[in-house]
Design an enzyme around this catalytic site. Structure first.
Site, PDB file in Angstrom:
ATOM      1  N   HIS A   1      -8.923  59.784  11.728  1.00  0.00           N
ATOM      2  CA  HIS A   1      -8.286  60.748  12.624  1.00  0.00           C
ATOM      3  C   HIS A   1      -8.408  62.143  12.018  1.00  0.00           C
ATOM      4  O   HIS A   1      -8.827  62.297  10.867  1.00  0.00           O
ATOM      5  CB  HIS A   1      -6.807  60.374  12.856  1.00  0.00           C
TER       6      HIS A   1
HETATM    7  P1  TYD Z   1      -1.509  55.401  10.042  1.00  0.00           P
HETATM    8  O1  TYD Z   1      -1.506  56.736  10.700  1.00  0.00           O
HETATM    9  O2  TYD Z   1      -2.179  54.292  10.769  1.00  0.00           O
HETATM   10  O3  TYD Z   1      -2.128  55.531   8.577  1.00  0.00           O
HETATM   11  P2  TYD Z   1      -3.621  55.937   8.114  1.00  0.00           P
HETATM   12  O4  TYD Z   1      -3.828  57.322   8.560  1.00  0.00           O
HETATM   13  O5  TYD Z   1      -3.569  55.854   6.636  1.00  0.00           O
HETATM   14  O6  TYD Z   1      -4.576  54.963   8.687  1.00  0.00           O
HETATM   15  O7  TYD Z   1      -0.002  55.008   9.712  1.00  0.00           O
HETATM   16  C1  TYD Z   1       0.385  53.690   9.457  1.00  0.00           C
HETATM   17  C2  TYD Z   1       1.813  53.484   9.971  1.00  0.00           C
HETATM   18  O8  TYD Z   1       2.735  54.260   9.235  1.00  0.00           O
HETATM   19  C3  TYD Z   1       1.966  53.855  11.424  1.00  0.00           C
HETATM   20  O9  TYD Z   1       2.843  52.887  12.006  1.00  0.00           O
HETATM   21  C4  TYD Z   1       2.661  55.189  11.389  1.00  0.00           C
HETATM   22  C5  TYD Z   1       3.463  55.112  10.095  1.00  0.00           C
HETATM   23  N1  TYD Z   1       3.647  56.406   9.436  1.00  0.00           N
HETATM   24  C6  TYD Z   1       4.903  56.949   9.346  1.00  0.00           C
HETATM   25  O10 TYD Z   1       5.896  56.394   9.859  1.00  0.00           O
HETATM   26  N2  TYD Z   1       5.066  58.118   8.687  1.00  0.00           N
HETATM   27  C7  TYD Z   1       4.027  58.769   8.110  1.00  0.00           C
HETATM   28  O11 TYD Z   1       4.230  59.835   7.479  1.00  0.00           O
HETATM   29  C8  TYD Z   1       2.706  58.192   8.215  1.00  0.00           C
HETATM   30  C9  TYD Z   1       1.514  58.872   7.607  1.00  0.00           C
HETATM   31  C10 TYD Z   1       2.561  57.007   8.894  1.00  0.00           C
END
Ligand code: TYD
Length: 144
Positions: free
Chosen positions: A49
């Site tokens: 992303h």
């Molecule tokens: P995600 O955005 O999929 O992580 P990455 O970018 O590493 O692939 O996030 C994983 C999960 O964690 C998703 O359910 C959202 C949650 N999350 C939070 O609650 N707070 C945060 O600061 C972040 C980065 C993710």
């Protein structure tokens, strides 16, 4: 493509190493959030992303991983394998994290609170967004 990798100052003595990070000094923004990833499975690719506003510093504080950065025109893969190195990731940068060692802990210092509306999760949408913005990221100046 230019990227910024910080080498933080370790305060080492005969007991070991310590790295201290202060906002607006070692880190080029106010730190509003810290999160970290661990127990990442073999072959997993995270991220995939970009962000409209968020800036980040990525530090692999244990183990190793690789970060792919893509500004919509060029891509670069940056290995992170030292706990005293930090990769700056500006807004409007497509990022993927991969090749995690089993013991990797990837810590992220973020300039904003978690806000799903700041995410661009579709690559074609990202390319359109970058074109609209003239690919002007508002983060730190980078030079070779
Ligand atoms: P995600 O955005 O999929 O992580 P990455 O970018 O590493 O692939 O996030 C994983 C999960 O964690 C998703 O359910 C959202 C949650 N999350 C939070 O609650 N707070 C945060 O600061 C972040 C980065 C993710």
């Amino acid at each position: 493509m230019q990227t910024v990798k910080y080498t933080f100052q370790p305060h080492g003595d005969d007991r070991g190493q310590l790295v201290a990070l202060e906002e607006m000094k070692d880190i080029p923004f106010r730190i509003k959030r810290v999160y970290y990833m661990y127990d990442t499975g073999e072959g997993v690719v995270r991220g995939k992303h970009a962000h409209k506003s968020l800036q980040q510093i990525l530090i692999c504080i244990h183990g190793s991983c690789k970060i792919s950065l893509d500004n919509g025109k060029e891509k670069k893969v940056i290995p992170l394998e030292k706990p005293y190195e930090g990769l700056y990731v500006s807004n409007t940068m497509w990022r993927e994290m991969f090749d995690f060692s089993p013991d990797a802990v990837l810590m992220v210092l973020a300039s904003e609170l978690y806000d799903e509306s700041d995410y661009i999760r579709d690559y074609d949408e990202f390319l359109k967004y970058v074109e609209q913005c003239g690919s002007e990221a508002s983060g730190v100046e980078v030079s070779d």
